[in-house]
Scaffold this motif. Sequence first.
Motif, mmCIF file in Angstrom:
data_model
loop_
_atom_site.group_PDB
_atom_site.id
_atom_site.type_symbol
_atom_site.label_atom_id
_atom_site.label_comp_id
_atom_site.label_asym_id
_atom_site.label_seq_id
_atom_site.Cartn_x
_atom_site.Cartn_y
_atom_site.Cartn_z
ATOM 1 N N MET A 1 30.587 48.891 7.661
ATOM 2 C CA MET A 1 30.338 50.013 6.691
ATOM 3 C C MET A 1 31.361 50.928 7.086
ATOM 4 O O MET A 1 31.622 51.535 7.978
ATOM 5 C CB MET A 1 28.998 50.675 7.160
ATOM 6 N N GLU A 2 31.805 51.729 5.631
ATOM 7 C CA GLU A 2 32.915 52.780 5.810
ATOM 8 C C GLU A 2 32.210 54.055 6.029
ATOM 9 O O GLU A 2 31.277 54.269 5.699
ATOM 10 C CB GLU A 2 33.435 52.662 4.417
ATOM 11 N N LEU A 3 32.930 54.745 7.002
ATOM 12 C CA LEU A 3 32.720 56.254 7.444
ATOM 13 C C LEU A 3 32.660 57.121 5.946
ATOM 14 O O LEU A 3 33.830 56.690 5.172
ATOM 15 C CB LEU A 3 33.524 56.567 8.461
ATOM 16 N N VAL A 4 32.001 57.835 5.816
ATOM 17 C CA VAL A 4 32.012 58.928 4.813
ATOM 18 C C VAL A 4 32.177 60.208 5.384
ATOM 19 O O VAL A 4 31.171 60.684 6.106
ATOM 20 C CB VAL A 4 30.983 58.801 3.777
ATOM 21 N N ILE A 5 33.448 60.967 5.227
ATOM 22 C CA ILE A 5 33.701 61.973 6.191
ATOM 23 C C ILE A 5 33.402 63.050 5.076
ATOM 24 O O ILE A 5 33.888 63.187 4.079
ATOM 25 C CB ILE A 5 34.959 61.993 6.747
ATOM 26 N N PRO A 7 34.433 67.298 4.306
ATOM 27 C CA PRO A 7 35.309 68.009 4.628
ATOM 28 C C PRO A 7 35.246 68.821 5.937
ATOM 29 O O PRO A 7 35.960 69.077 6.755
ATOM 30 C CB PRO A 7 35.920 68.621 3.342
ATOM 31 N N ALA A 8 34.231 69.412 5.967
ATOM 32 C CA ALA A 8 33.797 70.283 7.239
ATOM 33 C C ALA A 8 34.004 69.600 8.456
ATOM 34 O O ALA A 8 34.140 70.321 9.330
ATOM 35 C CB ALA A 8 32.184 70.845 7.037
ATOM 36 N N ASP A 9 33.749 68.263 8.482
ATOM 37 C CA ASP A 9 33.775 67.497 9.706
ATOM 38 C C ASP A 9 35.493 67.577 10.364
ATOM 39 O O ASP A 9 35.678 67.627 11.668
ATOM 40 C CB ASP A 9 33.702 66.246 9.426
ATOM 41 N N LEU A 10 36.325 67.956 9.462
ATOM 42 C CA LEU A 10 37.814 67.939 9.792
ATOM 43 C C LEU A 10 38.173 69.410 10.143
ATOM 44 O O LEU A 10 39.125 69.482 11.095
ATOM 45 C CB LEU A 10 38.642 67.412 8.642
ATOM 46 N N ILE A 11 37.643 70.396 9.590
ATOM 47 C CA ILE A 11 37.979 71.742 9.568
ATOM 48 C C ILE A 11 37.916 72.415 11.110
ATOM 49 O O ILE A 11 37.385 72.038 11.662
ATOM 50 C CB ILE A 11 37.117 72.761 8.547
ATOM 51 N N GLY A 12 39.290 72.917 11.414
ATOM 52 C CA GLY A 12 39.412 73.299 12.682
ATOM 53 C C GLY A 12 40.673 72.849 13.282
ATOM 54 O O GLY A 12 41.484 72.423 12.651
ATOM 55 N N THR A 13 40.896 73.245 14.599
ATOM 56 C CA THR A 13 41.987 73.010 15.199
ATOM 57 C C THR A 13 41.432 71.664 16.513
ATOM 58 O O THR A 13 40.422 71.863 17.033
ATOM 59 C CB THR A 13 42.516 74.096 16.077
ATOM 60 N N TRP A 14 42.402 70.923 16.383
ATOM 61 C CA TRP A 14 42.307 69.635 17.169
ATOM 62 C C TRP A 14 43.385 69.450 18.122
ATOM 63 O O TRP A 14 44.734 69.713 17.985
ATOM 64 C CB TRP A 14 42.222 68.444 16.554
ATOM 65 N N LYS A 15 43.058 69.144 19.725
ATOM 66 C CA LYS A 15 44.229 69.213 20.574
ATOM 67 C C LYS A 15 44.466 67.722 20.997
ATOM 68 O O LYS A 15 43.474 66.952 21.072
ATOM 69 C CB LYS A 15 43.622 69.823 21.702
ATOM 70 N N LEU A 16 45.674 67.372 21.105
ATOM 71 C CA LEU A 16 45.986 65.929 21.225
ATOM 72 C C LEU A 16 45.445 65.664 22.685
ATOM 73 O O LEU A 16 45.477 66.200 23.429
ATOM 74 C CB LEU A 16 47.442 65.890 21.249
ATOM 75 N N ALA A 17 44.649 64.435 22.592
ATOM 76 C CA ALA A 17 44.224 63.772 23.830
ATOM 77 C C ALA A 17 45.351 62.449 24.201
ATOM 78 O O ALA A 17 45.815 62.288 25.326
ATOM 79 C CB ALA A 17 42.850 63.097 23.857
ATOM 80 N N LEU A 89 40.882 64.488 1.102
ATOM 81 C CA LEU A 89 39.760 63.601 1.863
ATOM 82 C C LEU A 89 39.128 62.561 1.095
ATOM 83 O O LEU A 89 38.536 62.875 0.094
ATOM 84 C CB LEU A 89 38.795 64.368 2.675
ATOM 85 N N HIS A 90 39.079 61.143 0.969
ATOM 86 C CA HIS A 90 38.508 60.416 0.220
ATOM 87 C C HIS A 90 37.845 59.348 1.274
ATOM 88 O O HIS A 90 38.487 58.345 2.041
ATOM 89 C CB HIS A 90 39.265 59.645 -0.487
ATOM 90 N N GLY A 91 36.463 59.186 1.419
ATOM 91 C CA GLY A 91 35.627 58.414 2.349
ATOM 92 C C GLY A 91 36.230 58.794 3.871
ATOM 93 O O GLY A 91 36.118 59.622 4.338
ATOM 94 N N ASN A 92 36.862 57.490 4.397
ATOM 95 C CA ASN A 92 37.434 57.670 5.820
ATOM 96 C C ASN A 92 38.843 57.850 5.769
ATOM 97 O O ASN A 92 39.494 57.502 6.665
ATOM 98 C CB ASN A 92 36.920 56.391 6.672
ATOM 99 N N ARG A 113 46.077 58.398 6.637
ATOM 100 C CA ARG A 113 45.502 58.242 7.974
ATOM 101 C C ARG A 113 44.017 57.739 7.965
ATOM 102 O O ARG A 113 43.234 58.466 6.885
ATOM 103 C CB ARG A 113 45.550 59.663 8.805
ATOM 104 N N TYR A 114 43.620 56.772 8.495
ATOM 105 C CA TYR A 114 42.240 56.451 8.671
ATOM 106 C C TYR A 114 41.562 56.995 9.640
ATOM 107 O O TYR A 114 42.117 57.068 10.835
ATOM 108 C CB TYR A 114 42.271 54.788 8.758
ATOM 109 N N ILE A 115 40.354 57.542 9.166
ATOM 110 C CA ILE A 115 39.529 58.057 10.378
ATOM 111 C C ILE A 115 38.693 57.035 10.760
ATOM 112 O O ILE A 115 37.805 56.492 10.102
ATOM 113 C CB ILE A 115 38.719 59.252 9.735
ATOM 114 N N GLU A 116 38.924 56.799 12.116
ATOM 115 C CA GLU A 116 38.137 55.813 12.645
ATOM 116 C C GLU A 116 36.778 56.312 13.389
ATOM 117 O O GLU A 116 35.518 55.733 13.321
ATOM 118 C CB GLU A 116 38.845 55.117 13.833
ATOM 119 N N MET A 117 36.826 57.788 13.543
ATOM 120 C CA MET A 117 35.766 58.391 14.311
ATOM 121 C C MET A 117 35.874 59.887 14.303
ATOM 122 O O MET A 117 37.008 60.321 14.583
ATOM 123 C CB MET A 117 35.287 57.753 15.733
ATOM 124 N N VAL A 118 34.927 60.554 14.045
ATOM 125 C CA VAL A 118 34.897 61.967 14.007
ATOM 126 C C VAL A 118 33.539 62.653 14.241
ATOM 127 O O VAL A 118 32.428 62.074 13.777
ATOM 128 C CB VAL A 118 35.357 62.450 12.722
#
Length: 152
Positions: A1-5, A7-17, A89-92, A113-118
């Motif tokens: 099943m394809e993730l549907v993301i 826009p609010a899920d991405l907004i913000g600052t992310w730190k590299l792990a 942003l389109h789907g995942n 970029r493919y979003i695998e998890m958020v």
Amino acid sequence: MELVIAPADLIGTWKLASIEMRYSDGDVRYPWGTHASGHLVYSPDGYMSMALATGERQLFATEDILAGSLEEQAQAARSYVSYGGPYELHGNEVTHHVKASLFPNWVGQAQLRYIEMVDDQQLILRSAPILANGKQGTGYMIWHKYAPGIDS
């Protein structure tokens, strides 16, 4: 099943792990080392910016930003990458439309970029196959949500 993301899920600052390149022959490489650092920012107005660097960058012998030796400049470029521009942003899938980049070949291109998890703590992005060190590989980037007051 394809993730549907949303826009609010991405907004913000992310730190590299972590960031790694995975190759079809099973080889896994860490092009910016195992202690790379970086940030990815998605703004509400549809722009993004990404910067990452190796963990141990050499300092220039001078404080003059335009006066480093050719060797210092080359090493600085090899140990850092950044780009930014609008995103869609389109789907995942998130497409970064590059307007500025340390790697000039990306300017004017779309970086998919493919979003695998958020979730509210972690974002995992996978690149389309990319040429890196002379062979095709797939980049995997794990980002943690920036936490003001906790992250420095």
